[in-house]
Design a protein around this motif. Structure first.
Motif, PDB file in Angstrom:
ATOM      1  N   ARG A   6       0.846  -1.198   0.000  1.00  0.00           N
ATOM      2  CA  ARG A   6       0.000   0.000   0.000  1.00  0.00           C
ATOM      3  C   ARG A   6       0.878   1.243   0.000  1.00  0.00           C
ATOM      4  NH1 ARG A   6      -5.388   1.049   2.026  1.00  0.00           N
ATOM      5  NH2 ARG A   6      -5.577   3.238   2.567  1.00  0.00           N
ATOM      6  N   HIS A   7       0.582   2.158  -0.898  1.00  0.00           N
ATOM      7  CA  HIS A   7       1.288   3.438  -0.934  1.00  0.00           C
ATOM      8  C   HIS A   7       0.819   4.256   0.264  1.00  0.00           C
ATOM      9  CE1 HIS A   7       2.430   7.470  -2.275  1.00  0.00           C
ATOM     10  NE2 HIS A   7       3.339   6.859  -3.032  1.00  0.00           N
ATOM     11  N   SER A  10      -1.110   7.860  -1.114  1.00  0.00           N
ATOM     12  CA  SER A  10      -2.302   7.754  -1.971  1.00  0.00           C
ATOM     13  C   SER A  10      -3.250   6.645  -1.536  1.00  0.00           C
ATOM     14  CB  SER A  10      -1.884   7.516  -3.424  1.00  0.00           C
ATOM     15  OG  SER A  10      -1.327   6.218  -3.573  1.00  0.00           O
ATOM     16  N   HIS A  12      -3.062   3.759  -2.720  1.00  0.00           N
ATOM     17  CA  HIS A  12      -3.148   2.852  -3.860  1.00  0.00           C
ATOM     18  C   HIS A  12      -2.332   1.591  -3.606  1.00  0.00           C
ATOM     19  CE1 HIS A  12      -4.135   6.333  -6.873  1.00  0.00           C
ATOM     20  NE2 HIS A  12      -5.067   6.166  -5.947  1.00  0.00           N
ATOM     21  N   GLU A 126       0.235   0.577 -10.382  1.00  0.00           N
ATOM     22  CA  GLU A 126      -0.400   1.279  -9.271  1.00  0.00           C
ATOM     23  C   GLU A 126      -1.907   1.204  -9.503  1.00  0.00           C
ATOM     24  OE1 GLU A 126      -0.523   5.667  -7.132  1.00  0.00           O
ATOM     25  OE2 GLU A 126       1.132   5.166  -8.470  1.00  0.00           O
ATOM     26  N   LEU A 127      -2.605   0.637  -8.537  1.00  0.00           N
ATOM     27  CA  LEU A 127      -4.044   0.416  -8.669  1.00  0.00           C
ATOM     28  C   LEU A 127      -4.805   1.300  -7.704  1.00  0.00           C
ATOM     29  CD1 LEU A 127      -4.056  -3.514  -8.710  1.00  0.00           C
ATOM     30  CD2 LEU A 127      -3.757  -1.940 -10.650  1.00  0.00           C
ATOM     31  N   ASP A 128      -5.707   2.114  -8.251  1.00  0.00           N
ATOM     32  CA  ASP A 128      -6.594   2.874  -7.380  1.00  0.00           C
ATOM     33  C   ASP A 128      -7.633   1.911  -6.801  1.00  0.00           C
ATOM     34  OD1 ASP A 128      -8.568   2.450  -9.350  1.00  0.00           O
ATOM     35  OD2 ASP A 128      -8.364   4.470 -10.169  1.00  0.00           O
ATOM     36  N   GLN A 129      -8.542   2.433  -6.017  1.00  0.00           N
ATOM     37  CA  GLN A 129      -9.519   1.570  -5.338  1.00  0.00           C
ATOM     38  C   GLN A 129     -10.355   0.756  -6.322  1.00  0.00           C
ATOM     39  OE1 GLN A 129     -12.300   3.660  -2.835  1.00  0.00           O
ATOM     40  NE2 GLN A 129     -12.837   1.824  -1.708  1.00  0.00           N
ATOM     41  N   THR A 132      -8.237  -1.908  -7.958  1.00  0.00           N
ATOM     42  CA  THR A 132      -7.924  -2.925  -6.960  1.00  0.00           C
ATOM     43  C   THR A 132      -9.054  -3.945  -6.875  1.00  0.00           C
ATOM     44  OG1 THR A 132      -6.510  -1.458  -5.662  1.00  0.00           O
ATOM     45  CG2 THR A 132      -7.499  -3.314  -4.490  1.00  0.00           C
TER      46      THR A 132
END
Length: 191
Positions: A6-7, A10, A12, A126-129, A132
């Protein structure tokens, strides 16, 4: 092999894949799309009113065991209700699963995976919500497909670990476990 993290800022989900790993994920997603599209999800009859309202989904369970696992019969003891449920839901479910697998391919290619991945190359995603959740669902579909093809069952881990490393089934089982690892780390990163 690392999984998702987890970033901190962000929120992400982040992962770095080798070119081989990214290409393998792309291949699994492509195979899932092909499976979803190959067995026709077409109606047996086409009533004009249904055509107008576009309730044209299939009414029979898929013949392929993987598709049957992905789209189980909703009402096993009521064939008529099961057929109607399938008619109204399966086409959209297939399209959703195919779109999820396509999102994995798109994400990997947008991150730099090309048609001829080079050794030593790394792909950062990088995956946003929303992505994800899409990747999680697609990982589930991939694992169900692999498990069905191999005949994996609860409690049969000793069988798989007893196979020699060069056995093709053992290698596919390793991929099954790897996708499970990715899914588990993605779930952790999303918390």
């Amino acid at each position: 092999m690392s999984g998702f993290t987890r970033h901190r800022r962000s929120g992400h989900a982040l992962a770095t894949f080798t070119a081989f790993e990214a290409d393998l994920l792309r291949s699994l997603a492509s195979q899932l799309i092909e499976l979803l599209r190959n067995e026709a999800a077409a109606p047996e009859t086409q009533d004009p009113l249904e055509a107008l309202l576009d309730f044209s989904g299939p009414t029979r369970a898929p013949e392929d065991p993987v598709l049957l696992r992905l789209f189980p019969t909703a009402y096993p003891s009521d064939d008529e209700a099961a057929a109607e449920f399938r008619r109204y839901t399966e086409t959209d479910l297939r399209n959703g699963k195919a779109a999820g697998a396509a999102a994995i391919i798109d994400t990997l290619e947008e991150a730099g995976l090309d048609d001829q991945p080079e050794d030593g190359m790394f792909i950062d995603v990088e995956l946003d919500q929303q992505l994800t959740l899409t990747w999680m669902r697609s990982f589930t579909d991939m694992r169900l497909a692999i498990a069905t093809r191999l005949g994996i069952e609860d409690g049969d881990e000793a069988r798989w670990h007893a196979l020699p490393d060069d056995d093709p089934q053992a290698q596919v089982h390793d991929i099954y476990e790897w996708v499970g690892f990715l899914q588990e780390t993605l779930v952790q990163a999303a918390r």
